[in-house]
Scaffold this motif. Structure first.
Motif, PDB file in Angstrom:
ATOM      1  N   ALA A 167       0.858  -1.182   0.000  1.00 38.68           N
ATOM      2  CA  ALA A 167       0.000   0.000   0.000  1.00 38.68           C
ATOM      3  C   ALA A 167       0.900   1.239   0.000  1.00 38.68           C
ATOM      4  O   ALA A 167       1.962   1.258   0.618  1.00 38.68           O
ATOM      5  N   LEU A 168       0.476   2.280  -0.719  1.00 36.77           N
ATOM      6  CA  LEU A 168       1.278   3.492  -0.871  1.00 36.77           C
ATOM      7  C   LEU A 168       0.721   4.599   0.023  1.00 36.77           C
ATOM      8  O   LEU A 168      -0.469   4.908  -0.033  1.00 36.77           O
ATOM      9  N   LEU A 169       1.599   5.180   0.844  1.00 34.92           N
ATOM     10  CA  LEU A 169       1.226   6.313   1.689  1.00 34.92           C
ATOM     11  C   LEU A 169       2.048   7.522   1.255  1.00 34.92           C
ATOM     12  O   LEU A 169       3.277   7.499   1.299  1.00 34.92           O
ATOM     13  N   MET A 170       1.371   8.571   0.801  1.00 34.59           N
ATOM     14  CA  MET A 170       2.033   9.818   0.420  1.00 34.59           C
ATOM     15  C   MET A 170       1.872  10.802   1.573  1.00 34.59           C
ATOM     16  O   MET A 170       0.754  11.201   1.914  1.00 34.59           O
ATOM     17  N   VAL A 171       3.000  11.168   2.204  1.00 38.13           N
ATOM     18  CA  VAL A 171       3.004  11.988   3.412  1.00 38.13           C
ATOM     19  C   VAL A 171       3.439  13.406   3.046  1.00 38.13           C
ATOM     20  O   VAL A 171       4.532  13.612   2.511  1.00 38.13           O
ATOM     21  N   SER A 172       2.593  14.381   3.345  1.00 35.72           N
ATOM     22  CA  SER A 172       2.902  15.776   3.024  1.00 35.72           C
ATOM     23  C   SER A 172       2.801  16.626   4.284  1.00 35.72           C
ATOM     24  O   SER A 172       1.864  16.473   5.080  1.00 35.72           O
ATOM     25  N   ASP A 199       5.968  20.425  15.419  1.00 30.83           N
ATOM     26  CA  ASP A 199       5.306  21.652  14.952  1.00 30.83           C
ATOM     27  C   ASP A 199       5.010  21.616  13.464  1.00 30.83           C
ATOM     28  O   ASP A 199       5.254  22.580  12.721  1.00 30.83           O
ATOM     29  N   LYS A 200       4.458  20.490  13.003  1.00 34.47           N
ATOM     30  CA  LYS A 200       4.086  20.339  11.600  1.00 34.47           C
ATOM     31  C   LYS A 200       2.660  19.805  11.490  1.00 34.47           C
ATOM     32  O   LYS A 200       2.196  19.058  12.355  1.00 34.47           O
ATOM     33  N   LYS A 201       1.989  20.197  10.403  1.00 32.00           N
ATOM     34  CA  LYS A 201       0.698  19.617  10.059  1.00 32.00           C
ATOM     35  C   LYS A 201       0.914  18.624   8.925  1.00 32.00           C
ATOM     36  O   LYS A 201       1.611  18.932   7.953  1.00 32.00           O
ATOM     37  N   TYR A 202       0.300  17.444   9.047  1.00 30.05           N
ATOM     38  CA  TYR A 202       0.505  16.392   8.060  1.00 30.05           C
ATOM     39  C   TYR A 202      -0.808  15.942   7.441  1.00 30.05           C
ATOM     40  O   TYR A 202      -1.855  15.902   8.106  1.00 30.05           O
ATOM     41  N   ARG A 203      -0.724  15.634   6.151  1.00 34.10           N
ATOM     42  CA  ARG A 203      -1.825  14.969   5.456  1.00 34.10           C
ATOM     43  C   ARG A 203      -1.258  13.748   4.751  1.00 34.10           C
ATOM     44  O   ARG A 203      -0.221  13.846   4.063  1.00 34.10           O
ATOM     45  N   VAL A 204      -1.897  12.595   4.928  1.00 29.20           N
ATOM     46  CA  VAL A 204      -1.413  11.331   4.368  1.00 29.20           C
ATOM     47  C   VAL A 204      -2.473  10.772   3.445  1.00 29.20           C
ATOM     48  O   VAL A 204      -3.622  10.562   3.856  1.00 29.20           O
ATOM     49  N   THR A 249       1.647  17.757  14.746  1.00 26.59           N
ATOM     50  CA  THR A 249       2.501  17.650  15.928  1.00 26.59           C
ATOM     51  C   THR A 249       2.651  19.010  16.608  1.00 26.59           C
ATOM     52  O   THR A 249       3.587  19.213  17.381  1.00 26.59           O
ATOM     53  N   MET A 250       1.742  19.925  16.320  1.00 26.45           N
ATOM     54  CA  MET A 250       1.825  21.282  16.863  1.00 26.45           C
ATOM     55  C   MET A 250       1.629  21.248  18.376  1.00 26.45           C
ATOM     56  O   MET A 250       0.561  20.874  18.876  1.00 26.45           O
ATOM     57  N   GLY A 251       2.672  21.608  19.122  1.00 22.58           N
ATOM     58  CA  GLY A 251       2.567  21.685  20.571  1.00 22.58           C
ATOM     59  C   GLY A 251       2.352  20.357  21.265  1.00 22.58           C
ATOM     60  O   GLY A 251       1.966  20.320  22.432  1.00 22.58           O
ATOM     61  N   MET A 252       2.615  19.238  20.570  1.00 19.20           N
ATOM     62  CA  MET A 252       2.369  17.913  21.135  1.00 19.20           C
ATOM     63  C   MET A 252       3.595  17.420  21.900  1.00 19.20           C
ATOM     64  O   MET A 252       4.727  17.779  21.595  1.00 19.20           O
ATOM     65  N   ASP A 253       3.338  16.581  22.931  1.00 19.06           N
ATOM     66  CA  ASP A 253       4.425  15.862  23.575  1.00 19.06           C
ATOM     67  C   ASP A 253       4.881  14.739  22.649  1.00 19.06           C
ATOM     68  O   ASP A 253       4.101  14.214  21.854  1.00 19.06           O
ATOM     69  N   MET A 254       6.165  14.351  22.758  1.00 20.75           N
ATOM     70  CA  MET A 254       6.692  13.313  21.878  1.00 20.75           C
ATOM     71  C   MET A 254       5.895  12.024  22.029  1.00 20.75           C
ATOM     72  O   MET A 254       5.384  11.706  23.109  1.00 20.75           O
TER      73      MET A 254
END
Length: 612
Positions: free
Chosen positions: A412-417, A440-445, A461-466
């Motif tokens: 299966a192909l996942l394109m991560v932007s 601190d990034k917004k992602y669309r897959v 991951t904006m303001g998220m704990d690891m």
């Protein structure tokens, strides 16, 4: 192998100048065992071929003991090795490589499948059964290759000579560097070590290893270990007795130093011909020391400890991670080793062999890494080191499966932007994947797979704990009868116009219909329970028609589509007007579903793999 342990030794490093490369033999505890394969005659020259120990032994001509030494000659024998490199069972004569010449010592290259064998009388067959010490008989190295169950001659080294001997070969793992012994003119002593490199034009002229190895005496029986050590025997470098064992890094540099094995590895007699098993847990050598069964005996060296470097690295950038704290815990919960990696990302560790441990590595900007270590299995080690890859603060991982039964979907192909760059991931044979994220990034897959209706995922991951974003991504197959709830095909209350997020999902559907021209579908639209039955039925028909018109506008033939409205007759929850419901619950009922009415999987190719 006999259970008797005749002595315990500790390898001590005798320094001459700084050795830049750590050796397996530095400060390693070891025991020495006798072997049942030895005879009252001479047994020596151990070598390891796959799962067998091969060695030389005197053989009686025609099966009868001779009164004349020159009527006795060397043949090759073997015995099976277990997973720990220990000799098991009886000795067997190797009829697959037997001639009327003296044979051995030898070396084997797994990478090329070649056997490099010392043979006497290789040039003059009329001279039979004369041992190496006879000056009028020369030794040469012959390269064999496997032919069926037997070994056949491939070539002879071009610098074999009737004027001097070329013998005792050892080959590099890559099969392109050969070290051997020779008494050719121009050496430092009686016999010297030389090396030659194989190129496209054949074997290059031999080069003397120089004064760090060669003396005015005899240097013999070299062995190249995978840790970069060259082990050899010499009677001209000082030591405990006659032939003693030494080691040095190879290739030899200006900073290289020669080291010897202190303790009782070297005896007052001859000690020579050491080889190390590929698992680096032990090895073999020969000696005519007192207490043996014959003139020369083969002994087993059991490595009780294993010294290596833990190398901490980033799984994302592959850069080293100095200051990574490492704890190694044994099966009883005791800390066996602890410390932090240095500026080169390394921490030297010494552990007991054949023991299981748990390694825990932590770094301030990375997630904790836990590894199981089985010291009986060195397959995870690279050049004698253990590389530990730590994941960054955020990881996107999971599995892509068929929604019917959660069957894994490989490839299966996942394109991560993240809005600035686009990466692709393919799932493995279990449908799983892992991708390192940045803070601190917004992602669309965007997720797609052959013969499946894809989907998309959004997170940030904006303001998220690891931590780990762990997803089970379920896809609908494009087989006839599949019912696919289109994601984000929702409508405002009382409206039938498409929302922006709905257009993205319908674009995906139009692309599927373009890619699979045999598929025919029906679009089903639904409303919530608010409003009259008549109003809702009319509204759902309008919504279904709006979705169909949009797909047709993308170039899809109207003959492949049907559309129908069901009003409020098929609610997905209990919000039928009899109980209070939130706006979000009503929203769930305002939806569009696709049913695959007809489907024929067409022949498509992905790389060299064809699907039908």
């Amino acid at each position: 192998m006999k259970a008797k342990h005749i002595l315990v030794v500790i390898f001590l490093l005798i320094t001459f100048s700084g050795w830049a490369q750590k050796s397996l033999f530095d400060a390693v505890n070891m025991t020495i065992d006798t072997l049942a394969i030895n005879t009252p005659y001479s047994d020596f020259g151990p070598a390891i071929i796959e799962d067998e120990l091969v060695f030389l032994s005197f053989s009686e001509k025609d099966g009868k003991k001779s009164d004349k030494p020159n009527k006795v000659f060397y043949d090759l024998y073997s015995t099976k090795l277990n997973a720990f490199g220990e000799a098991m069972g009886d000795r067997t004569r190797m009829n697959t490589v037997v001639s009327k010449y003296h044979e051995g010592p030898l070396t084997y290259c797994k990478n090329t499948g070649e056997l490099f064998l010392t043979q006497s009388n290789w040039e003059n067959p009329q001279e039979e059964n004369m041992v190496f010490i006879k000056k009028n008989i020369r030794l040469g190295i012959v390269i064999y290759e496997k032919s069926g169950s037997r070994w056949s001659v491939k070539e002879k080294l071009p610098f074999n000579s009737s004027e001097y001997s070329v013998a005792h070969p050892t080959i590099s793992v890559t099969g392109d560097t050969l070290i051997f012994v020779s008494d050719m003119p121009g050496g430092s002593g009686e016999t010297d070590l030389y090396y030659t490199v194989r190129t496209a034009d054949g074997w290059a002229d031999p080069i003397n290893l120089g004064p760090k190895v060669n003396s005015s005496g005899k240097e013999m029986f070299p062995f190249l270990n995978t840790d970069g050590s060259l082990v050899f025997s010499s009677d001209g470098l000082g030591g405990a007795g006659k032939l003693d064992l030494f080691y040095i890094e190879f290739p030899i540099r200006a900073s290289s130093q020669r080291s010897t094995f202190a303790g009782e590895v070297n005896s007052p007699e001859d000690d020579f011909g050491m080889v190390v098993h590929p698992n680096q847990q032990g090895g073999y050598f020969a000696s005519n020391r007192s207490g043996g069964q014959g003139s020369d005996d083969v002994y087993f060296l059991r490595f009780e400890d294993y010294v290596f470097d833990v190398i901490a690295m980033s799984s994302k950038t592959k850069e080293i991670l100095p200051g990574t704290h490492v704890n190694i815990i044994d099966e009883e919960g005791r800390v066996a080793a602890s410390g932090s990696t240095n500026d080169e990302g390394r921490l030297e560790v010494q552990l007991e062999g054949n023991t299981k441990y748990t390694l825990v590595a932590t770094n301030e900007e990375y997630m904790e890494k836990i590894l199981d270590l089985d010291m009986a299995d060195k397959t995870g080690f690279v050049d004698g080191n253990l590389e530990v890859y730590l994941d960054p603060e955020f990881v996107f991982k999971g599995q892509v499966v068929d929604i019917m039964g959660n069957v894994p979907i490989p490839d299966a192909l996942l394109m991560v932007s993240d809005g600035t760059k686009l990466d692709s991931i393919l799932t493995d044979d279990k449908g799983t994947f892992t991708y390192n994220l940045e803070s601190d990034k917004k992602y669309r897959v965007d997720v797609s797979a052959y013969n499946y209706f894809g989907t998309e995922i959004e997170f940030n991951t904006m303001g998220m704990d690891m931590g780990v974003f762990d997803y089970l991504i379920q896809l609908y197959s494009l087989d006839a009868g599949s019912r696919i709830a289109l994601k984000n095909i929702y409508y405002d209350f009382g409206e039938w116009s498409l929302r922006p997020e709905a257009k993205r999902e319908l674009d995906r559907l139009a692309k599927v219909l373009e890619e699979y021209p045999d598929i025919q579908i029906i679009l089903e639209s639904h409303t919530d329970s608010r409003g009259t039955d008549e109003f809702n039925m009319d509204l759902s028909n309008k919504r279904s028609e709006t979705a169909a018109d949009y797909i047709i506008s993308k170039g899809i033939s109207a003959r492949r589509l049907e559309w129908v409205g069901f009003g409020e007759t098929q609610l997905v929850n209990e919000c039928d007007g009899s109980i209070p419901c939130t706006e979000e619950q009503h929203y769930e009922n305002r939806r569009t579903v696709v049913e695959i009415r007809k489907s024929k999987v067409t022949r498509r190719a992905k790389g060299n793999i064809f699907y039908f």
